[in-house]
Scaffold this motif. Structure first.
Motif, short mmCIF file in Angstrom:
data_model
loop_
_atom_site.label_atom_id
_atom_site.label_comp_id
_atom_site.label_asym_id
_atom_site.label_seq_id
_atom_site.Cartn_x
_atom_site.Cartn_y
_atom_site.Cartn_z
N ALA A 118 42.11 31.06 45.55
CA ALA A 118 41.23 30.45 44.56
C ALA A 118 40.56 31.48 43.66
O ALA A 118 40.04 31.12 42.60
N SER A 119 40.56 32.75 44.05
CA SER A 119 39.93 33.78 43.23
C SER A 119 40.74 34.11 41.98
O SER A 119 40.22 34.71 41.04
N GLY A 120 42.02 33.73 41.98
CA GLY A 120 42.87 34.03 40.84
C GLY A 120 43.43 35.44 40.81
O GLY A 120 44.10 35.82 39.85
N LEU A 121 43.18 36.22 41.84
CA LEU A 121 43.67 37.60 41.90
C LEU A 121 45.00 37.66 42.63
O LEU A 121 45.24 36.90 43.57
N ARG A 122 45.85 38.57 42.18
CA ARG A 122 47.17 38.72 42.77
C ARG A 122 47.38 40.18 43.17
O ARG A 122 46.70 41.09 42.65
N PRO A 123 48.29 40.44 44.12
CA PRO A 123 48.57 41.83 44.49
C PRO A 123 48.96 42.65 43.26
O PRO A 123 49.76 42.23 42.43
N GLY A 124 48.37 43.83 43.15
CA GLY A 124 48.60 44.68 42.01
C GLY A 124 47.46 44.69 41.02
O GLY A 124 47.35 45.63 40.21
N ASP A 125 46.61 43.65 41.05
CA ASP A 125 45.45 43.64 40.16
C ASP A 125 44.47 44.73 40.59
O ASP A 125 44.40 45.12 41.76
N VAL A 126 43.69 45.20 39.63
CA VAL A 126 42.73 46.27 39.88
C VAL A 126 41.34 45.77 39.52
O VAL A 126 41.11 45.24 38.43
N LEU A 127 40.41 45.93 40.46
CA LEU A 127 39.00 45.60 40.22
C LEU A 127 38.25 46.89 39.92
O LEU A 127 38.44 47.91 40.60
N ARG A 128 37.39 46.82 38.91
CA ARG A 128 36.64 48.02 38.50
C ARG A 128 35.15 47.73 38.62
O ARG A 128 34.50 47.36 37.63
N PRO A 129 34.59 47.88 39.81
CA PRO A 129 33.15 47.66 39.97
C PRO A 129 32.34 48.73 39.25
O PRO A 129 32.78 49.88 39.11
N THR A 130 31.16 48.33 38.76
CA THR A 130 30.30 49.25 38.03
C THR A 130 29.79 50.34 38.95
O THR A 130 29.25 50.08 40.03
N GLY A 131 29.98 51.57 38.55
CA GLY A 131 29.47 52.70 39.31
C GLY A 131 30.22 53.00 40.59
O GLY A 131 29.69 53.68 41.46
N ALA A 132 31.43 52.48 40.74
CA ALA A 132 32.21 52.73 41.96
C ALA A 132 33.67 52.91 41.59
O ALA A 132 34.10 52.60 40.47
N ALA A 133 34.44 53.39 42.55
CA ALA A 133 35.86 53.63 42.31
C ALA A 133 36.61 52.30 42.20
O ALA A 133 36.21 51.29 42.79
N PRO A 134 37.71 52.29 41.43
CA PRO A 134 38.50 51.06 41.31
C PRO A 134 39.06 50.63 42.66
O PRO A 134 39.32 51.43 43.55
N LEU A 135 39.27 49.30 42.80
CA LEU A 135 39.82 48.72 44.01
C LEU A 135 41.09 47.97 43.67
O LEU A 135 41.13 47.19 42.70
N THR A 136 42.13 48.20 44.44
CA THR A 136 43.43 47.58 44.19
C THR A 136 43.64 46.40 45.13
O THR A 136 43.43 46.51 46.35
N VAL A 137 44.05 45.28 44.57
CA VAL A 137 44.37 44.10 45.37
C VAL A 137 45.74 44.30 45.99
O VAL A 137 46.74 44.47 45.27
N VAL A 138 45.83 44.23 47.33
CA VAL A 138 47.10 44.49 48.01
C VAL A 138 47.60 43.27 48.79
O VAL A 138 48.66 43.34 49.40
N GLY A 139 46.85 42.19 48.78
CA GLY A 139 47.30 41.02 49.54
C GLY A 139 46.50 39.79 49.20
O GLY A 139 45.46 39.84 48.53
N VAL A 140 46.99 38.66 49.67
CA VAL A 140 46.34 37.36 49.51
C VAL A 140 46.08 36.81 50.91
O VAL A 140 46.99 36.76 51.75
N VAL A 141 44.83 36.41 51.17
CA VAL A 141 44.45 35.85 52.46
C VAL A 141 43.92 34.43 52.26
O VAL A 141 43.43 34.09 51.18
#
Length: 832
Positions: A159-182
Motif C-alpha cells: 500500500a505504500s506504493g514503493l517497489r524494490p529498487g526505489d530510493v528514499l532520501r530522508p532529510t539529513g540522513a543517508a539514502p535508503l534503498t527498497v529491497v523487498g515488499v512485505v
C-alpha cells in the motif's frame, strides 16, 4: 410408501417441471439468507481475535516493551490501562537496555525497535526501525517479494506504493534503498517502511499506550505475567505479552444482550420472515393453481385434506431447503472473498476465514421456516378446494372475507404512536420495531383497502375494469402481492430518507477554519533562516500568487503554543485553532474587504467567524503546548461573516498575542490557489525542509451514497418480481374470462391490457401504501440518526429522485413486462 416421503417426491418432481417458478421462489427465500450469512462471515473474518493477532504483534518474542515519556504515571491492569503523560521536564532518565533486561530477568535478550512516521515529500508513511533478520521478528511481516533489508536498506508494504529498487532520501540522513515488499498478516492497507537504519519521526501528539515511540522485543527466560507488571510500570515501561493477552482475566466476555440488541434481533427476524413470506407466497399460490387438477386427482383417489396440505407444505420444505443450502454456501463464500476487499477499502483488519456457525445455521433455519410459512396459506387452500369443481374445470367461487379493517386500523394507530415515542430514543432500532407494527397493521388492513379501491373500477375502461374487479374478487391472492410490494417499498423509502437525512446532516456538520480553495503552507519548528529559504521557494513555485502571512505563538523559552477554543457546530463540539495574522489574511478568510472587521483587527481585537464562541464581547482561548504548561486567555472579539457558509475559526492580530506574553514568528503562508492534480508542490517544498505541511481546503464533497443504488435495485427487483408472480396467478385465474373476450372479438391488445391492469393495480396500490408507511418511518429515523444531544434539531431530507424511482419503478416495470406477455390461449371447455 409413507405420506411424507411421497409428498417430498411429488414436490421434487413438480419443482423440476416448473424450473422457472422454482428458481424464482428459491431466489426470494435464499436472497435474505445469502446477504445475512455474507455479512456475518465478513464481520467475523475481519475481527482479529487475541489468539490470531499474537504473531503479528510479538513475532517469536515473549514480550513487547515500550518506553513511556519521562514523568509518566502508568498503571496496567487486566481490566484496562490508566496513564497520564509527563510534561517532558521530569528528571527521570529513560531506561537503558541493561536495566530493562535486569527487570525482565537474567538471560533476557532484547531487540530494539522504534515506531513513528517517515516523511516522503508532503506525505507521511508509518515507519518501523527494526532488524527483520532477527529470529524474534519472525511472523510480524511476511516477505512477498525481494529480500529482507540490511544496513542502508528498507522493505515496504504494497500500500505504500514503493517497489524494490526505489530510493528514499530522508532529510539529513543517508539514502535508503527498497529491497523487498512485505505484507502485514492482518492489515492489507498498512502503508509502512521497515528497516534497521530508518529514523522514524515521532508524531507530535500526546503519548498513549501502543502509540509511537521506542522499545524492545524481549526473549525472556519465563513468560511475562500480570504479576510482573507493577515493577515494570514503575520504571515507565508499558509491557504486553502473549501470556498477558491470553490471560483469562484479560479476555473480554460477552455480556448479556441489552434491550436494544434484543429488539433489533427480533425486528430483523420478523422483517425477514414477513418479507420472504409475502414475496414467495404468490409464487407458491401460482404453483397451487397450476397443480389444482393434480391435487384433485390425488384427492379423488383417496387422498385426505391432510395429505394435500402435506404436499404443498413439502413444496416449501424442498424449495426452502434447497434455497437455504445454496444461499448459505454462497454467503459464506461471498463473505470470505469480500473480506480482503472490504479491509483494503475501509483500511480495516482481516484474520483467517472465520464462519460464525451458530449464527449462520440460525439464519439458514430462519430461511427454511420462511419457505414453509410461505407455503402455509396455499396449503390450507389446497385442502379446502372442491375436487368435483376442479376435475370439471369449473371456476372456483371466490370465498374471500371482508378482512378485519378495525383490527388493522388499531394496529396502524398503535404503530404510529409507537413511532412517535421511538423517534425520541437514541437507538434507531426502536423506530424499526414500531415500523413492523405499522406494516402488520397495513397487512391486516389490505383486504379492506383492495375492496375499497375496487369501487373505482366502474369509471375505468373495460380492460382495467375487468382487471380490478378480478383483483377484488380474489382478495387473498391480491393482498399477499400488494403487501409484499408495500413492505419492500416502505423499507426502501425509510432507508432512503434516513440515509439522505444523515448525508445532509454530515454536509451541515462539515466545517473548516479556511474557505474552500485556500492553500495553506505550515512550517514546524525551524530556524528563521530555514523559514526564509522555505518562503522564498514557495514564492518561486507560485509565481504571481499573492501570499498572506500567518504567525506562530511562542513563549519566552521558545516553546510553540496553539491558541484553541471549543464551539458547537451542528450540535457537535468542535475544537478550532485560532490563526494569527494581519489584514491580508483577513481578506482571504472573508473573501472580500470588510472595513468593520479590518478596523477591529487593527485595534487589537480578535475577528471570530463562530458567533456562538463570543460571549460578552470576549473569546475564551486555551493556549496549549506539548512541552509547556497550558494557559487560559480571554481576549476582546467581534463577530464577522466568513467567505463560506461552512467556515468558522478566528483571526488574532499579532499585537493581541504579544500582549498575552507570547512572541510571534512567521511560519505560515496562505493563498487562494488550487494546486492541479499532478502538483508536486509539497514534494518540492520538502526538499528545503521536511518540517513542512501543505494542505488545500477542498470543501465538502457530496458523494452519492452507493447504498441508495443498492436499495433502489433491490426494491424494484423484489417488488416487480412479487407483482409478476401475482400477475401470473391472476392470468391463470382469468383464463375463462380472457377466452370469452377473445371469442367475442377482443383484440390481443385488450387481453394484454387486462394482464397489465392487474400488474399496475397490484404494484401501484402496494407502492402507495409503502410510500406512506416508509415516509413516516423515514422521518422518524432522521431524528436518532442526525441529532447529537438534547436541543439539537433533527435534519430531515428526502431523496426525491430515489423515492420517485422506488415508488414508480415497480409499477412501470411490472406493467411493461405484462404488456409483452403472450396472450394466445388454448381452447377452454365451458360447461353448460
Amino acid at each position: 410408501m409413507s405420506a411424507l416421503p411421497a409428498a417430498l417426491r411429488i414436490s421434487r418432481r413438480s419443482a423440476w417441471r416448473s424450473r422457472g417458478r422454482s428458481a424464482l421462489i428459491m431466489v426470494m427465500i435464499g436472497l435474505p439468507v445469502l446477504v445475512i450469512t455474507a455479512l456475518f462471515t465478513l464481520g467475523e473474518t475481519m475481527i482479529v481475535g487475541p489468539h490470531e493477532g499474537l504473531t503479528a504483534e510479538f513475532g517469536a518474542a515473549d514480550a513487547r516493551v515500550l518506553q513511556a515519556p519521562p514523568g509518566s504515571n502508568l498503571r496496567q491492569s487486566p481490566r484496562g490501562t490508566s496513564w497520564s503523560s509527563g510534561d517532558g521536564r521530569a528528571s527521570a532518565a529513560r531506561r537503558g537496555p541493561s536495566e530493562v533486561a535486569a527487570l525482565l530477568g537474567p538471560g533476557t535478550r532484547l531487540v530494539p525497535f522504534t515506531t513513528g512516521v517517515f516523511r516522503r515529500g508532503a506525505e507521511r508513511i508509518d515507519a518501523l526501525r527494526i532488524d527483520l533478520r532477527d529470529p524474534l521478528t519472525k511472523g510480524m511481516l511476511t516477505l512477498a517479494e525481494g529480500r529482507l533489508p540490511g544496513a542502508g536498506e528498507v522493505v515496504a508494504t504494497p500500500a505504500s506504493g514503493l517497489r524494490p529498487g526505489d530510493v528514499l532520501r530522508p532529510t539529513g540522513a543517508a539514502p535508503l534503498t527498497v529491497v523487498g515488499v512485505v505484507e502485514h498478516p492482518h492489515e492489507p492497507s498498512l502503508r509502512q517502511v521497515v528497516g534497521p537504519d530508518i529514523a522514524p519521526v515521532e508524531v507530535q501528539r500526546f503519548w498513549s499506550p501502543r502509540d509511537h515511540g521506542s522499545g524492545w522485543l524481549a526473549d525472556t527466560p519465563k513468560p511475562v505475567t500480570w504479576n510482573d507488571i507493577p515493577a515494570l510500570n514503575a520504571a515507565n515501561l508499558y509491557v504486553t505479552s502473549p501470556a498477558m493477552t491470553l490471560d483469562a482475566r484479560t479476555l473480554v466476555r460477552p455480556g448479556p444482550m441489552q434491550a436494544a440488541g434484543t429488539a433489533g434481533l427480533g425486528v430483523m427476524v420478523i422483517m425477514v420472515v414477513l418479507e420472504t413470506v409475502l414475496l414467495a407466497g404468490p409464487a407458491f399460490a401460482v404453483g397451487l393453481r397450476r397443480r389444482r387438477r393434480e391435487l384433485a386427482e390425488i384427492a379423488a383417489q383417496g387422498g385426505s385434506a391432510a395429505h394435500l396440505r402435506m404436499i404443498v407444505l413439502a413444496d416449501g420444505l424442498v424449495l426452502g431447503g434447497a434455497a437455504t443450502v445454496v444461499a448459505t454456501a454462497l454467503g459464506v463464500g461471498a463473505g470470505a472473498l469480500g473480506a480482503p476487499i472490504v479491509a483494503r477499502w475501509t483500511e480495516g483488519t482481516i484474520g483467517p476465514v472465520d464462519v460464525p456457525w451458530p449464527a449462520v445455521l440460525a439464519v439458514a433455519a430462519l430461511g427454511l421456516i420462511s419457505g414453509i410459512t410461505a407455503a402455509l396459506v396455499p396449503a390450507v387452500q389446497a385442502a379446502r378446494q372442491d375436487t368435483a369443481s376442479v376435475l370439471a374445470a369449473r371456476p372456483l367461487a371466490a370465498a374471500d372475507g371482508p378482512g378485519r379493517p378495525l383490527a388493522g386500523a388499531v394496529l396502524v394507530l398503535a404503530g404510529l404512536g409507537a413511532t412517535f415515542v421511538a423517534r425520541r430514543q437514541s437507538d434507531p432500532v426502536w423506530v424499526w420495531a414500531a415500523a413492523v407494527l405499522i406494516m402488520i397493521g397495513l397487512l391486516v388492513l389490505t383486504p379492506w383497502l383492495v375492496r375499497f379501491t375496487g369501487r373505482a373500477a366502474t369509471r375505468l375502461r373495460l380492460p382495467l375494469r375487468v382487471a380490478v374487479r378480478d383483483a377484488v374478487r380474489h382478495r387473498s391472492r391480491t393482498t399477499s402481492a400488494v403487501a409484499a410490494v408495500m413492505a419492500v417499498t416502505a423499507t426502501a423509502v425509510a432507508m432512503g430518507i434516513g440515509a439522505q437525512s444523515q448525508s445532509e446532516d454530515w454536509r451541515k456538520a462539515h466545517t473548516s477554519a479556511r474557505p474552500e480553495g485556500m492553500l495553506a503552507i505550515w512550517g514546524g519548528t525551524m530556524s528563521d533562516a530555514t523559514w526564509g529559504r522555505l518562503r522564498a521557494e514557495a514564492a518561486r513555485l507560485l509565481p504571481g500568487v499573492p501570499l498572506a502571512s500567518g504567525y506562530q505563538a511562542q513563549d519566552t523559552q521558545g516553546r510553540r503554543y496553539a491558541l484553541r477554543y471549543t464551539v458547537k457546530w451542528n450540535g457537535i463540539r468542535t475544537r478550532r485553532t485560532a490563526a494569527i495574522g494581519d489584514r491580508a489574511l483577513l481578506r482571504l478568510l472573508q473573501g472580500r474587504d470588510d472595513p468593520r472587521a479590518a478596523e477591529a483587527l487593527a485595534s487589537g481585537k480578535a475577528v471570530v467567524f463562530d458567533p456562538a464562541a463570543v460571549r460578552d464581547g470576549k473569546l475564551a482561548l486555551r493556549a496549549a503546548s506539548t512541552s509547556g504548561p497550558p494557559r487560559r486567555l480571554d481576549v476582546p472579539a467581534v463577530v464577522a461573516v466568513p467567505a463560506d457558509e461552512h467556515q468558522g475559526g478566528a483571526l488574532l492580530p499579532r499585537a493581541l498575542a504579544e500582549q498575552a506574553g507570547f512572541t510571534t514568528a512567521e511560519r505560515q503562508l496562505y493563498a487562494m490557489y488550487r494546486p492541479p492534480a499532478d502538483s508536486t508542490l509539497g514534494r518540492d517544498l520538502a526538499k528545503v525542509t521536511g518540517r513542512v505541511t501543505v494542505a488545500s481546503e477542498e470543501g465538502y464533497r457530496n458523494l452519492p451514497d452507493p447504498s441508495l443504488l443498492g436499495w433502489l435495485v433491490g426494491a424494484v427487483v423484489l417488488a416487480a418480481g412479487g407483482t409478476l408472480a401475482a400477475t401470473g396467478l391472476a392470468a391463470a385465474d382469468m383464463r375463462p374470462e380472457r377466452a370469452t373476450m377473445l371469442a367475442i372479438g377482443a383484440p390481443p391488445a385488450t387481453l394484454r391490457l387486462v394482464v397489465a391492469g392487474q400488474a399496475l393495480y397490484v404494484s401501484g396500490l402496494g407502492a402507495l401504501m409503502g410510500l406512506a408507511a416508509g415516509t413516516v418511518t423515514g422521518v422518524a429515523l432522521s431524528r436518532p440518526m442526525t441529532t447529537h444531544g438534547a436541543g439539537d434539531p433533527a435534519t430531515i431530507a428526502v431523496p426525491w429522485p430515489f423515492v420517485i424511482a422506488v415508488v414508480a419503478g415497480p409499477p412501470v416495470l411490472a406493467t411493461a413486462a405484462a404488456l409483452i406477455t403472450r396472450t394466445r390461449l388454448p381452447l377452454t371447455r365451458r360447461l353448460q
